[in-house]
Design an enzyme around this catalytic site. Sequence first.
Site, PDB file in Angstrom:
ATOM      1  N   SER A  11       0.880  -1.156   0.028  1.00 40.27           N
ATOM      2  CA  SER A  11       0.027  -0.092  -0.014  1.00 40.27           C
ATOM      3  C   SER A  11       0.828   1.119   0.186  1.00 40.27           C
ATOM      4  O   SER A  11       1.595   1.501   0.926  1.00 40.27           O
ATOM      5  CB  SER A  11      -0.711  -0.083   1.163  1.00 40.27           C
ATOM      6  OG  SER A  11      -1.309   1.422   1.373  1.00 40.27           O
ATOM      7  N   HIS A  35      -1.356  -1.436  -4.158  1.00 39.48           N
ATOM      8  CA  HIS A  35      -2.672  -1.011  -3.436  1.00 39.48           C
ATOM      9  C   HIS A  35      -2.796   0.492  -3.162  1.00 39.48           C
ATOM     10  O   HIS A  35      -1.746   0.876  -2.693  1.00 39.48           O
ATOM     11  CB  HIS A  35      -2.711  -1.867  -2.269  1.00 39.48           C
ATOM     12  CG  HIS A  35      -3.979  -1.568  -1.142  1.00 39.48           C
ATOM     13  ND1 HIS A  35      -4.991  -2.160  -1.713  1.00 39.48           N
ATOM     14  CD2 HIS A  35      -4.299  -0.605  -0.339  1.00 39.48           C
ATOM     15  CE1 HIS A  35      -6.033  -2.039  -0.833  1.00 39.48           C
ATOM     16  NE2 HIS A  35      -5.569  -0.944   0.126  1.00 39.48           N
ATOM     17  N   ASP A  37      -4.852   3.595  -1.659  1.00 38.11           N
ATOM     18  CA  ASP A  37      -6.165   3.796  -0.902  1.00 38.11           C
ATOM     19  C   ASP A  37      -6.543   5.103  -0.792  1.00 38.11           C
ATOM     20  O   ASP A  37      -5.695   6.654  -0.894  1.00 38.11           O
ATOM     21  CB  ASP A  37      -5.503   4.096   0.637  1.00 38.11           C
ATOM     22  CG  ASP A  37      -5.148   2.487   0.993  1.00 38.11           C
ATOM     23  OD1 ASP A  37      -6.172   1.641   0.945  1.00 38.11           O
ATOM     24  OD2 ASP A  37      -4.017   2.124   1.397  1.00 38.11           O
ATOM     25  N   MET A  39      -9.067   8.228   0.008  1.00 37.37           N
ATOM     26  CA  MET A  39      -9.946   8.516   1.176  1.00 37.37           C
ATOM     27  C   MET A  39     -10.326  10.062   1.055  1.00 37.37           C
ATOM     28  O   MET A  39      -9.455  10.817   0.373  1.00 37.37           O
ATOM     29  CB  MET A  39      -9.057   8.570   2.442  1.00 37.37           C
ATOM     30  CG  MET A  39      -8.329   7.192   2.713  1.00 37.37           C
ATOM     31  SD  MET A  39      -7.732   7.152   4.500  1.00 37.37           S
ATOM     32  CE  MET A  39      -6.521   5.658   4.283  1.00 37.37           C
ATOM     33  N   HIS A  68      -8.396   0.983  -3.697  1.00 39.67           N
ATOM     34  CA  HIS A  68      -9.407   0.879  -2.554  1.00 39.67           C
ATOM     35  C   HIS A  68      -9.966   2.278  -2.256  1.00 39.67           C
ATOM     36  O   HIS A  68      -9.455   3.091  -1.688  1.00 39.67           O
ATOM     37  CB  HIS A  68      -8.625   0.330  -1.327  1.00 39.67           C
ATOM     38  CG  HIS A  68      -9.188   0.361   0.138  1.00 39.67           C
ATOM     39  ND1 HIS A  68      -8.723   0.078   1.222  1.00 39.67           N
ATOM     40  CD2 HIS A  68     -10.709  -0.006   0.294  1.00 39.67           C
ATOM     41  CE1 HIS A  68      -9.417  -0.237   2.330  1.00 39.67           C
ATOM     42  NE2 HIS A  68     -10.605  -0.061   1.591  1.00 39.67           N
ATOM     43  N   MET A  70     -12.211   4.547  -0.170  1.00 42.75           N
ATOM     44  CA  MET A  70     -12.632   4.626   1.115  1.00 42.75           C
ATOM     45  C   MET A  70     -13.507   6.255   0.968  1.00 42.75           C
ATOM     46  O   MET A  70     -13.033   7.257   1.544  1.00 42.75           O
ATOM     47  CB  MET A  70     -11.699   4.693   2.068  1.00 42.75           C
ATOM     48  CG  MET A  70     -11.514   3.265   2.613  1.00 42.75           C
ATOM     49  SD  MET A  70      -9.657   3.170   3.575  1.00 42.75           S
ATOM     50  CE  MET A  70      -8.704   3.299   2.004  1.00 42.75           C
ATOM     51  N   GLY A 144      -9.270   3.683   7.516  1.00 47.32           N
ATOM     52  CA  GLY A 144      -8.965   5.115   7.759  1.00 47.32           C
ATOM     53  C   GLY A 144      -7.605   5.561   7.889  1.00 47.32           C
ATOM     54  O   GLY A 144      -6.928   6.612   7.171  1.00 47.32           O
ATOM     55  N   PHE A 145      -6.692   4.686   8.473  1.00 48.50           N
ATOM     56  CA  PHE A 145      -5.305   5.073   8.659  1.00 48.50           C
ATOM     57  C   PHE A 145      -4.564   4.074   8.424  1.00 48.50           C
ATOM     58  O   PHE A 145      -4.825   2.885   8.802  1.00 48.50           O
ATOM     59  CB  PHE A 145      -5.276   5.705  10.044  1.00 48.50           C
ATOM     60  CG  PHE A 145      -6.031   7.072  10.199  1.00 48.50           C
ATOM     61  CD1 PHE A 145      -5.495   8.306   9.767  1.00 48.50           C
ATOM     62  CD2 PHE A 145      -7.117   6.994  10.708  1.00 48.50           C
ATOM     63  CE1 PHE A 145      -6.021   9.266   9.870  1.00 48.50           C
ATOM     64  CE2 PHE A 145      -7.953   8.177  10.719  1.00 48.50           C
ATOM     65  CZ  PHE A 145      -7.365   9.338  10.530  1.00 48.50           C
ATOM     66  N   ASP A 177      -6.847  -6.464   4.855  1.00 50.88           N
ATOM     67  CA  ASP A 177      -5.998  -5.152   4.755  1.00 50.88           C
ATOM     68  C   ASP A 177      -5.988  -4.552   6.225  1.00 50.88           C
ATOM     69  O   ASP A 177      -7.255  -4.365   6.766  1.00 50.88           O
ATOM     70  CB  ASP A 177      -6.937  -4.151   3.817  1.00 50.88           C
ATOM     71  CG  ASP A 177      -6.361  -2.825   3.525  1.00 50.88           C
ATOM     72  OD1 ASP A 177      -5.250  -2.599   4.066  1.00 50.88           O
ATOM     73  OD2 ASP A 177      -6.955  -1.964   2.889  1.00 50.88           O
TER      74      ASP A 177
END
Length: 226
Positions: A11, A35, A37, A39, A68, A70, A144-145, A177
């Site tokens: 990630s 990966h 992320d 957000m 991913h 979010m 989230g983190f 994850d």
Amino acid sequence: MTRPSPIVAPSILAADFAHLADEVRLVEQDADWLHIDVMDNHFVPNLTIGLPVVQSLRPITQLPFDVHLMIDEPRRWAPAYADAGAYNVTFHAEACDNPVALAKDLRSAGAKAGLAIDRDTPIEPYLELLPSFDTLLVMTIKAGFGGQRFVPELLDKVRQVRAAQESGHLELRIEVDGGIAADTIEQAAEAGADAFVAGTAVYGADDPAAAIRRLRGLAAGRGGHR
Ligand code: DX5
Ligand code: ZN
């Protein structure tokens, strides 16, 4: 039933954002997927990267992108990530009132479709939707983190889906994850996961490429050796 070989997906949330292209190249020879992320500071409190960064990264590497999301309103935003060349686009069940329709949109846009289940969401209501998906992402932390502690109880969801898979004809990658590292990946693999996201355990290591090889070996039950 033979399991497909484990996927390791570093990630880039844990990478140095000032040198993203270099950070991707560091893992390119060893990672299976990259990966990413996304957000939005609404679905989760954190804010990371979005479509322009994915578009800029796409031409610099051959690695399949595992995006991913979010974010709220994935139906509005997710297909653009498929158009940008993502291999797999995962959105959260909690953010979407018609996951099957969005899975269809993603597949028609040329991507694989992934469903993510956050820490506090039970898996049962979603089991019957899984034939519409290519990947299921089970959060092993609260989304989230990065850098949070792995929650082993959440592997029960992986076990449930693996059991459903073994009794039917469900073809699905089960991805975990959150807090995946050398001391947690084997239990996730034993529970039935076959794709493993790792942020801190890869980019926090002195040698990220070697960290990926070690994780893959552990997931495959080879004691960390290839
Ligand atoms: C967190 C992200 C994860 C994160 C994992 O919500 O979905 O992908 O990067 O980081 P680690 O591996 O450090 O727990
Ligand atoms: Zn993630």
